[in-house]
Design an enzyme around this catalytic site. Structure first.
Site, PDB file in Angstrom:
ATOM      1  N   LYS A  66      39.280  44.604  42.473  1.00 41.28           N
ATOM      2  CA  LYS A  66      37.889  44.171  42.363  1.00 41.28           C
ATOM      3  C   LYS A  66      37.168  46.300  42.028  1.00 41.28           C
ATOM      4  O   LYS A  66      36.380  46.744  41.573  1.00 41.28           O
ATOM      5  CB  LYS A  66      36.774  43.643  43.699  1.00 41.28           C
ATOM      6  CG  LYS A  66      36.900  43.008  43.704  1.00 41.28           C
ATOM      7  CD  LYS A  66      36.491  42.307  44.598  1.00 41.28           C
ATOM      8  CE  LYS A  66      36.235  40.784  44.738  1.00 41.28           C
ATOM      9  NZ  LYS A  66      35.851  39.760  45.783  1.00 41.28           N
ATOM     10  N   ASP A 102      29.206  38.421  44.023  1.00 37.30           N
ATOM     11  CA  ASP A 102      29.790  37.869  45.316  1.00 37.30           C
ATOM     12  C   ASP A 102      28.308  37.588  46.218  1.00 37.30           C
ATOM     13  O   ASP A 102      28.306  36.570  47.140  1.00 37.30           O
ATOM     14  CB  ASP A 102      30.805  38.397  45.986  1.00 37.30           C
ATOM     15  CG  ASP A 102      32.086  38.779  45.160  1.00 37.30           C
ATOM     16  OD1 ASP A 102      32.449  36.935  45.820  1.00 37.30           O
ATOM     17  OD2 ASP A 102      32.936  39.102  45.663  1.00 37.30           O
ATOM     18  N   ALA A 131      34.625  41.577  50.704  1.00 42.48           N
ATOM     19  CA  ALA A 131      32.727  40.211  50.517  1.00 42.48           C
ATOM     20  C   ALA A 131      31.441  40.666  51.547  1.00 42.48           C
ATOM     21  O   ALA A 131      31.230  40.776  50.485  1.00 42.48           O
ATOM     22  CB  ALA A 131      33.602  39.180  51.435  1.00 42.48           C
ATOM     23  N   ASN A 151      32.955  45.190  63.602  1.00 48.25           N
ATOM     24  CA  ASN A 151      34.261  44.383  62.963  1.00 48.25           C
ATOM     25  C   ASN A 151      35.508  45.103  63.942  1.00 48.25           C
ATOM     26  O   ASN A 151      35.463  45.567  64.368  1.00 48.25           O
ATOM     27  CB  ASN A 151      34.479  45.133  61.586  1.00 48.25           C
ATOM     28  CG  ASN A 151      35.473  45.200  60.396  1.00 48.25           C
ATOM     29  OD1 ASN A 151      35.789  44.209  60.435  1.00 48.25           O
ATOM     30  ND2 ASN A 151      36.315  46.218  60.082  1.00 48.25           N
ATOM     31  N   ARG A 152      36.344  44.852  63.415  1.00 48.05           N
ATOM     32  CA  ARG A 152      38.063  45.058  64.649  1.00 48.05           C
ATOM     33  C   ARG A 152      37.958  45.983  63.375  1.00 48.05           C
ATOM     34  O   ARG A 152      38.301  47.613  65.589  1.00 48.05           O
ATOM     35  CB  ARG A 152      38.988  44.054  63.787  1.00 48.05           C
ATOM     36  CG  ARG A 152      40.681  44.423  64.619  1.00 48.05           C
ATOM     37  CD  ARG A 152      41.622  44.007  64.760  1.00 48.05           C
ATOM     38  NE  ARG A 152      41.682  44.410  62.778  1.00 48.05           N
ATOM     39  CZ  ARG A 152      43.028  43.966  61.993  1.00 48.05           C
ATOM     40  NH1 ARG A 152      43.292  43.196  63.085  1.00 48.05           N
ATOM     41  NH2 ARG A 152      43.272  43.752  61.204  1.00 48.05           N
ATOM     42  N   ARG A 156      35.172  51.151  59.899  1.00 48.99           N
ATOM     43  CA  ARG A 156      34.455  50.469  58.553  1.00 48.99           C
ATOM     44  C   ARG A 156      33.038  49.884  58.880  1.00 48.99           C
ATOM     45  O   ARG A 156      32.692  49.799  57.947  1.00 48.99           O
ATOM     46  CB  ARG A 156      35.604  49.960  59.072  1.00 48.99           C
ATOM     47  CG  ARG A 156      36.436  48.907  57.241  1.00 48.99           C
ATOM     48  CD  ARG A 156      37.631  48.381  56.827  1.00 48.99           C
ATOM     49  NE  ARG A 156      37.541  47.455  55.723  1.00 48.99           N
ATOM     50  CZ  ARG A 156      38.351  47.026  55.178  1.00 48.99           C
ATOM     51  NH1 ARG A 156      39.218  46.187  56.452  1.00 48.99           N
ATOM     52  NH2 ARG A 156      38.453  46.531  54.231  1.00 48.99           N
TER      53      ARG A 156
HETATM   54  P1  NAP Z   1      39.249  42.231  53.028  1.00 48.55           P
HETATM   55  O1  NAP Z   1      38.225  43.064  52.150  1.00 48.55           O
HETATM   56  O2  NAP Z   1      41.056  42.529  53.348  1.00 48.55           O
HETATM   57  O3  NAP Z   1      38.935  42.677  54.684  1.00 48.55           O
HETATM   58  C1  NAP Z   1      38.994  41.398  55.541  1.00 48.55           C
HETATM   59  C2  NAP Z   1      38.257  41.307  56.803  1.00 48.55           C
HETATM   60  O4  NAP Z   1      38.465  40.392  57.739  1.00 48.55           O
HETATM   61  C3  NAP Z   1      38.018  43.090  57.660  1.00 48.55           C
HETATM   62  O5  NAP Z   1      37.010  42.751  58.383  1.00 48.55           O
HETATM   63  C4  NAP Z   1      39.357  42.910  58.665  1.00 48.55           C
HETATM   64  O6  NAP Z   1      39.163  43.496  59.778  1.00 48.55           O
HETATM   65  C5  NAP Z   1      39.354  41.321  58.885  1.00 48.55           C
HETATM   66  N1  NAP Z   1      40.122  41.010  59.581  1.00 48.55           N
HETATM   67  C6  NAP Z   1      41.556  40.698  59.006  1.00 48.55           C
HETATM   68  N2  NAP Z   1      42.667  40.006  59.862  1.00 48.55           N
HETATM   69  C7  NAP Z   1      41.850  40.334  60.979  1.00 48.55           C
HETATM   70  C8  NAP Z   1      42.186  39.776  62.413  1.00 48.55           C
HETATM   71  N3  NAP Z   1      43.194  39.049  63.195  1.00 48.55           N
HETATM   72  N4  NAP Z   1      41.627  40.211  63.152  1.00 48.55           N
HETATM   73  C9  NAP Z   1      40.179  40.500  63.472  1.00 48.55           C
HETATM   74  N5  NAP Z   1      39.415  40.961  62.246  1.00 48.55           N
HETATM   75  C10 NAP Z   1      40.770  40.831  61.337  1.00 48.55           C
HETATM   76  O7  NAP Z   1      39.261  40.769  52.785  1.00 48.55           O
HETATM   77  P2  NAP Z   1      37.272  39.654  51.422  1.00 48.55           P
HETATM   78  O8  NAP Z   1      38.197  40.227  50.226  1.00 48.55           O
HETATM   79  O9  NAP Z   1      36.548  40.052  52.755  1.00 48.55           O
HETATM   80  O10 NAP Z   1      38.305  38.468  51.998  1.00 48.55           O
HETATM   81  C11 NAP Z   1      37.709  38.230  53.696  1.00 48.55           C
HETATM   82  C12 NAP Z   1      37.966  36.096  53.161  1.00 48.55           C
HETATM   83  O11 NAP Z   1      36.548  36.014  52.588  1.00 48.55           O
HETATM   84  C13 NAP Z   1      39.207  36.170  53.251  1.00 48.55           C
HETATM   85  O12 NAP Z   1      39.259  34.751  53.873  1.00 48.55           O
HETATM   86  C14 NAP Z   1      38.486  35.520  52.060  1.00 48.55           C
HETATM   87  O13 NAP Z   1      39.370  34.145  51.584  1.00 48.55           O
HETATM   88  C15 NAP Z   1      37.129  34.971  51.694  1.00 48.55           C
HETATM   89  N6  NAP Z   1      36.472  35.360  51.063  1.00 48.55           N
HETATM   90  C16 NAP Z   1      35.467  34.325  50.232  1.00 48.55           C
HETATM   91  C17 NAP Z   1      35.013  34.267  49.069  1.00 48.55           C
HETATM   92  C18 NAP Z   1      34.487  32.756  49.209  1.00 48.55           C
HETATM   93  O14 NAP Z   1      33.299  33.373  47.353  1.00 48.55           O
HETATM   94  N7  NAP Z   1      33.237  32.150  50.087  1.00 48.55           N
HETATM   95  C19 NAP Z   1      34.318  35.719  48.804  1.00 48.55           C
HETATM   96  C20 NAP Z   1      35.172  36.774  48.799  1.00 48.55           C
HETATM   97  C21 NAP Z   1      36.331  36.707  50.242  1.00 48.55           C
HETATM   98  P3  NAP Z   1      39.862  45.334  59.726  1.00 48.55           P
HETATM   99  O15 NAP Z   1      38.383  45.981  58.830  1.00 48.55           O
HETATM  100  O16 NAP Z   1      40.407  45.552  61.014  1.00 48.55           O
HETATM  101  O17 NAP Z   1      41.296  45.507  58.856  1.00 48.55           O
END
Ligand code: NAP
Length: 285
Positions: A66, A102, A131, A151-152, A156
């Protein structure tokens, strides 16, 4: 001429976008095919360049590209420049325009599927990934009175709060710990916790302790449709909204940018739900 669109990312094998975008093309009588474009970093420039072909309507962009597509396109529209991420590329006469649907899709889902108006509300965002960025900017634009980000990885959350604060009329803060005071009207779970195949599929992300009894709890994870976070929120008596409406609304906005045709939302919802049901039946066998 048959038109073409697709999703650029890696992996894209399980993306629902081809399912509901193709259903939308069909329902609108458009002669167009939506393809899965599994893309390695090495071929990303050529893949994006191919969108300039006359038969190509554009593409959706997903993880991990992205941000990386931005230098490869001609102009940024909507909030994509501020968010720093593009999830939709549109071909207009050989010029490529980038958008981020989004955040607007999230706001549309709140409005249409939960009758929730963000203006003047106190919002907790759990997570600060890609996201969350789009959602935070859209919440600010929609007039949230206060946005708190937990956030963890604290740095960030602090960075995202600082970026959004410049755009917001209301207050934007990052929290050093998950909230314990029940003051939020909207709690949005944006981490990958609870996602099938993710880092913690059975976990419940922090944040619900911050919800007022009248709050709406939203999980943007859509696979499974009913997540541990949503179940925990319901046990507390909270109103909930899952991630599928955001997914469909961001896709509907992209469809309208590709085609100029009003998106058939119900058709898109039905196609996505049927596919999710088919997959979970397959997984249960
Ligand atoms: P990303 O950029 O990789 O971000 C992941 C987020 O999750 C970060 O805040 C990360 O924290 C946190 N995280 C991951 N594992 C964790 C854990 N074990 N404990 C605590 N925090 C944790 O991913 P993203 O693109 O934002 O997507 C996140 C989710 O949203 C996914 O499940 C995706 O499928 C969903 N999503 C849905 C839509 C929709 O249209 N509904 C659109 C986009 C995404 P850190 O910064 O600490 O690593």
């Amino acid at each position: 001429m048959k038109h073409l669109a697709g999703i650029i990312g890696s992996p894209v094998a399980h993306s629902l976008s081809p399912v509901f975008q193709q259903a939308a093309f069909g329902a609108c009588g458009l002669d167009a095919e939506y393809q899965r474009w599994e893309t390695t970093p090495a071929v990303l420039p050529a893949r994006v360049a191919s969108l300039r072909e006359a038969r190509c309507l554009g593409a959706n962009v997903t993880i991990p590209y992205k941000e990386q597509v931005i230098p490869l396109i001609d102009e940024l529209g909507g909030q994509s420049a501020r968010v720093g991420a593009v999830n939709t590329i549109v071909n207009r006469g050989g010029r490529l325009f980038g958008f981020n649907t989004d955040g607007p899709g999230f706001i549309a889902a709140l409005r249409d599927e939960a009758s929730f108006d963000v203006a003047g509300t106190d919002v907790l965002l759990s997570g600060a990934g890609g996201a969350a960025r789009g959602i935070a900017f859209a919440l600010a634009e929609a007039g949230a009175a206060r946005i708190a980000i937990w956030n963890r990885t604290a740095s960030r959350a602090a960075r995202l709060a600082a970026d959004v604060a410049g755009e917001a009329r209301g207050e934007v803060v990052s929290l050093p710990a998950p909230p314990s005071e029940a003051r939020y009207d909207l709690v949005v779970q944006t981490t990958s916790i609870g996602m099938e195949g993710g880092p913690d599929p059975t976990g419940v992300a922090a944040g619900l302790d911050g919800a007022r009894q009248s709050a709406l709890a939203v999980d943007i994870v859509y696979a499974p449709e009913d997540t541990p976070f949503l179940q925990a929120a319901r046990r507390r008596g909270l109103r909930t909204l899952g991630g599928l409406p955001m997914l469909i609304h961001q896709g509907a906005l992209a469809f309208e940018l590709f085609t100029g045709v009003h998106a058939p939302l119900e058709v898109m919802f039905d196609a996505a739900r049927q596919e999710l049901a088919r997959r979970s039946a397959g997984a249960a066998r």
